[in-house]
Each structure stands twice: as structure tokens, then as C-alpha cells.
Design a protein around this motif. Structure first.
Motif, PDB file in Angstrom:
ATOM      1  N   LYS A  50       0.845  -1.202   0.000  1.00 23.58           N
ATOM      2  CA  LYS A  50       0.000   0.000   0.000  1.00 23.58           C
ATOM      3  C   LYS A  50       0.874   1.243   0.000  1.00 23.58           C
ATOM      4  CE  LYS A  50      -3.959  -1.927   2.444  1.00 23.58           C
ATOM      5  NZ  LYS A  50      -4.719  -1.941   3.713  1.00 23.58           N
ATOM      6  N   ASN A  51       1.998   1.169   0.718  1.00 18.51           N
ATOM      7  CA  ASN A  51       2.948   2.275   0.791  1.00 18.51           C
ATOM      8  C   ASN A  51       4.274   1.810   0.194  1.00 18.51           C
ATOM      9  OD1 ASN A  51       1.153   3.988   2.388  1.00 18.51           O
ATOM     10  ND2 ASN A  51       1.532   2.516   4.033  1.00 18.51           N
ATOM     11  N   PRO A  52       4.370   1.807  -1.140  1.00 19.29           N
ATOM     12  CA  PRO A  52       5.541   1.210  -1.785  1.00 19.29           C
ATOM     13  C   PRO A  52       6.868   1.896  -1.471  1.00 19.29           C
ATOM     14  CG  PRO A  52       4.148   2.329  -3.391  1.00 19.29           C
ATOM     15  CD  PRO A  52       3.400   2.321  -2.099  1.00 19.29           C
ATOM     16  N   ASP A  53       6.831   3.117  -0.992  1.00 12.98           N
ATOM     17  CA  ASP A  53       8.076   3.817  -0.656  1.00 12.98           C
ATOM     18  C   ASP A  53       8.498   3.608   0.792  1.00 12.98           C
ATOM     19  OD1 ASP A  53       8.293   4.850  -3.262  1.00 12.98           O
ATOM     20  OD2 ASP A  53       6.981   6.540  -2.761  1.00 12.98           O
ATOM     21  N   SER A  54       7.717   2.866   1.568  1.00 14.68           N
ATOM     22  CA  SER A  54       8.006   2.649   2.983  1.00 14.68           C
ATOM     23  C   SER A  54       8.981   1.496   3.173  1.00 14.68           C
ATOM     24  CB  SER A  54       6.716   2.365   3.752  1.00 14.68           C
ATOM     25  OG  SER A  54       7.017   1.972   5.082  1.00 14.68           O
ATOM     26  N   GLU A  55      10.204   1.829   3.579  1.00 14.12           N
ATOM     27  CA  GLU A  55      11.198   0.790   3.867  1.00 14.12           C
ATOM     28  C   GLU A  55      10.768  -0.034   5.077  1.00 14.12           C
ATOM     29  OE1 GLU A  55      15.252   2.183   4.011  1.00 14.12           O
ATOM     30  OE2 GLU A  55      14.928   3.486   2.276  1.00 14.12           O
ATOM     31  N   GLU A  56      10.078   0.590   6.016  1.00 15.27           N
ATOM     32  CA  GLU A  56       9.595  -0.114   7.206  1.00 15.27           C
ATOM     33  C   GLU A  56       8.553  -1.163   6.839  1.00 15.27           C
ATOM     34  OE1 GLU A  56       7.136   0.846  11.304  1.00 15.27           O
ATOM     35  OE2 GLU A  56       8.306   2.450  10.389  1.00 15.27           O
ATOM     36  N   ASP A  57       7.609  -0.797   5.972  1.00 11.68           N
ATOM     37  CA  ASP A  57       6.588  -1.762   5.547  1.00 11.68           C
ATOM     38  C   ASP A  57       7.208  -2.915   4.773  1.00 11.68           C
ATOM     39  OD1 ASP A  57       4.742  -0.130   6.764  1.00 11.68           O
ATOM     40  OD2 ASP A  57       3.644   0.361   4.926  1.00 11.68           O
ATOM     41  N   SER A  94       6.884  -3.802 -11.128  1.00  6.12           N
ATOM     42  CA  SER A  94       6.018  -2.911 -10.352  1.00  6.12           C
ATOM     43  C   SER A  94       5.694  -3.450  -8.960  1.00  6.12           C
ATOM     44  CB  SER A  94       4.712  -2.659 -11.111  1.00  6.12           C
ATOM     45  OG  SER A  94       3.944  -3.853 -11.215  1.00  6.12           O
ATOM     46  N   TYR A  95       5.980  -4.708  -8.692  1.00  9.20           N
ATOM     47  CA  TYR A  95       5.664  -5.299  -7.387  1.00  9.20           C
ATOM     48  C   TYR A  95       6.706  -4.870  -6.351  1.00  9.20           C
ATOM     49  CZ  TYR A  95       9.311  -8.607  -8.727  1.00  9.20           C
ATOM     50  OH  TYR A  95      10.498  -9.152  -9.122  1.00  9.20           O
ATOM     51  N   SER A  96       6.379  -5.061  -5.091  1.00 12.41           N
ATOM     52  CA  SER A  96       7.277  -4.676  -3.997  1.00 12.41           C
ATOM     53  C   SER A  96       8.170  -5.825  -3.543  1.00 12.41           C
ATOM     54  CB  SER A  96       6.466  -4.185  -2.800  1.00 12.41           C
ATOM     55  OG  SER A  96       5.644  -3.098  -3.156  1.00 12.41           O
ATOM     56  N   ALA A  97       7.626  -7.038  -3.518  1.00 14.35           N
ATOM     57  CA  ALA A  97       8.366  -8.221  -3.077  1.00 14.35           C
ATOM     58  C   ALA A  97       7.697  -9.464  -3.650  1.00 14.35           C
ATOM     59  CB  ALA A  97       8.391  -8.301  -1.550  1.00 14.35           C
ATOM     60  N   SER A  98       8.454 -10.560  -3.661  1.00 16.59           N
ATOM     61  CA  SER A  98       7.864 -11.825  -4.093  1.00 16.59           C
ATOM     62  C   SER A  98       8.454 -12.963  -3.283  1.00 16.59           C
ATOM     63  CB  SER A  98       8.078 -12.074  -5.585  1.00 16.59           C
ATOM     64  OG  SER A  98       9.364 -12.584  -5.845  1.00 16.59           O
ATOM     65  N   GLU A  99       7.735 -14.049  -3.276  1.00 16.09           N
ATOM     66  CA  GLU A  99       8.205 -15.283  -2.657  1.00 16.09           C
ATOM     67  C   GLU A  99       7.991 -16.405  -3.645  1.00 16.09           C
ATOM     68  OE1 GLU A  99       4.474 -17.490  -0.733  1.00 16.09           O
ATOM     69  OE2 GLU A  99       5.334 -16.006   0.600  1.00 16.09           O
ATOM     70  N   ILE A 100       8.909 -17.347  -3.638  1.00 15.19           N
ATOM     71  CA  ILE A 100       8.733 -18.577  -4.383  1.00 15.19           C
ATOM     72  C   ILE A 100       8.900 -19.701  -3.372  1.00 15.19           C
ATOM     73  CG2 ILE A 100       9.522 -20.047  -6.269  1.00 15.19           C
ATOM     74  CD1 ILE A 100      10.833 -17.582  -7.524  1.00 15.19           C
ATOM     75  N   HIS A 127      -2.399  -6.147   6.151  1.00 16.17           N
ATOM     76  CA  HIS A 127      -2.668  -4.710   6.147  1.00 16.17           C
ATOM     77  C   HIS A 127      -1.605  -3.922   5.367  1.00 16.17           C
ATOM     78  CE1 HIS A 127       0.340  -4.940   9.361  1.00 16.17           C
ATOM     79  NE2 HIS A 127       0.528  -3.638   9.165  1.00 16.17           N
ATOM     80  N   LEU A 128      -0.481  -4.573   5.062  1.00 16.37           N
ATOM     81  CA  LEU A 128       0.613  -3.905   4.360  1.00 16.37           C
ATOM     82  C   LEU A 128       0.421  -3.858   2.848  1.00 16.37           C
ATOM     83  CD1 LEU A 128       3.599  -5.566   6.276  1.00 16.37           C
ATOM     84  CD2 LEU A 128       2.700  -3.232   6.591  1.00 16.37           C
TER      85      LEU A 128
END
Length: 142
Positions: A50-57, A94-100, A127-128
């Protein structure tokens, strides 16, 4: 490029990544040498924060994803963020993270879905994110 074409490219990339991870990278998977050279079932998930620029999230999401390695049916795990590769029409960064995640079979992936660690991850982290896309891939013999 159509959504269908992009989806086909992403699925093919996920399958390729799974094969590379299973055959050569001990950091990407912990599958034993006695297993087949490719994982039978791969679960690839993309997350958009939701907040792609948030390093904390992002840090919270990545920490949550790491907990999934504790699920007994997970045979290997690869967690990452978009690579700084050349931008081409077929690359979606465009995604923030991924898991395989790698499983022995569909039953293992099914057990993962209802496992308490997976449920806790969702409760703690949903919620993130604003969007999640999942690609479940069943390996075919080469």
C-alpha cells in the motif's frame, strides 16, 4: 502486450527460476540432492505494498515472509524484490516483493495454505499490501 501474454511470460519466468533454484542455488532452495532436479509444485506470489516507498513496511513484509520457511511442507523458499535489470516490455518490476515456495506435491501446498504459520503471516501482514498475485506451477518433465 495483453494481460494473458504478460501472465504467460511471468509463469514461464517463475518456472525457469524454480528450475534454476532447484538445480544449482543452495541459497534459493534447501531441496535434498535425492529429490528430482525440479520441484513438482512451485507457489510464486507477488506483493504490491500500500505504501511502496516505505522501507519499514517492506521490512515487515520480508520478515513475515521469512517465517513461512518454518512450515514443514515447504521444501525451499526464495524471497526477493525486483532486480535492477534492463527495463523491457516483458519485464514487470512494479511489485514490492515476491516469494517462491517449493513443494513436493499439491497436497503439500494445500497443507501450507491452512498451516498456522501461514495464517499468522496473513493476519500480521495483510494490512501492508494492496494487491497480491499468485502463480501456482506444476512441473512437467523436460
Amino acid at each position: 502486450m495483453t494481460d494473458r501474454s504478460r501472465r504467460d511470460v511471468i509463469v514461464a519466468a517463475a518456472a525457469l527460476a524454480a528450475g534454476v533454484a532447484a538445480t544449482g542455488s543452495s541459497a534459493a532452495t534447501s531441496m535434498s540432492a535425492s529429490k528430482a532436479s525440479f520441484p513438482p509444485v512451485v507457489h510464486h506470489v507477488f506483493f504490491w505494498l500500500k505504501n511502496p516507498d516505505s522501507e519499514e513496511d517492506l521490512a515487515k513484509l520480508l520478515a513475515g515472509l521469512r517465517t513461512l520457511a518454518g512450515i514443514d511442507t515447504v521444501r525451499g523458499i526464495h524471497i526477493g524484490v525486483p532486480a535492477d535489470t534492463e527495463q523491457r516490455g516483458v519485464v514487470d518490476g512494479s511489485y514490492s516483493a515476491s516469494e517462491i515456495l517449493f513443494f513436493d506435491d499439491v497436497a503439500g501446498q494445500d497443507a501450507y495454505q491452512v498451516h498456522p504459520i501461514h495464517k499468522q503471516f496473513i493476519a500480521a501482514c495483510e494490512h501492508l499490501w494492496q494487491r497480491v498475485v499468485v502463480y501456482d506451477v506444476k512441473a512437467v518433465a523436460p
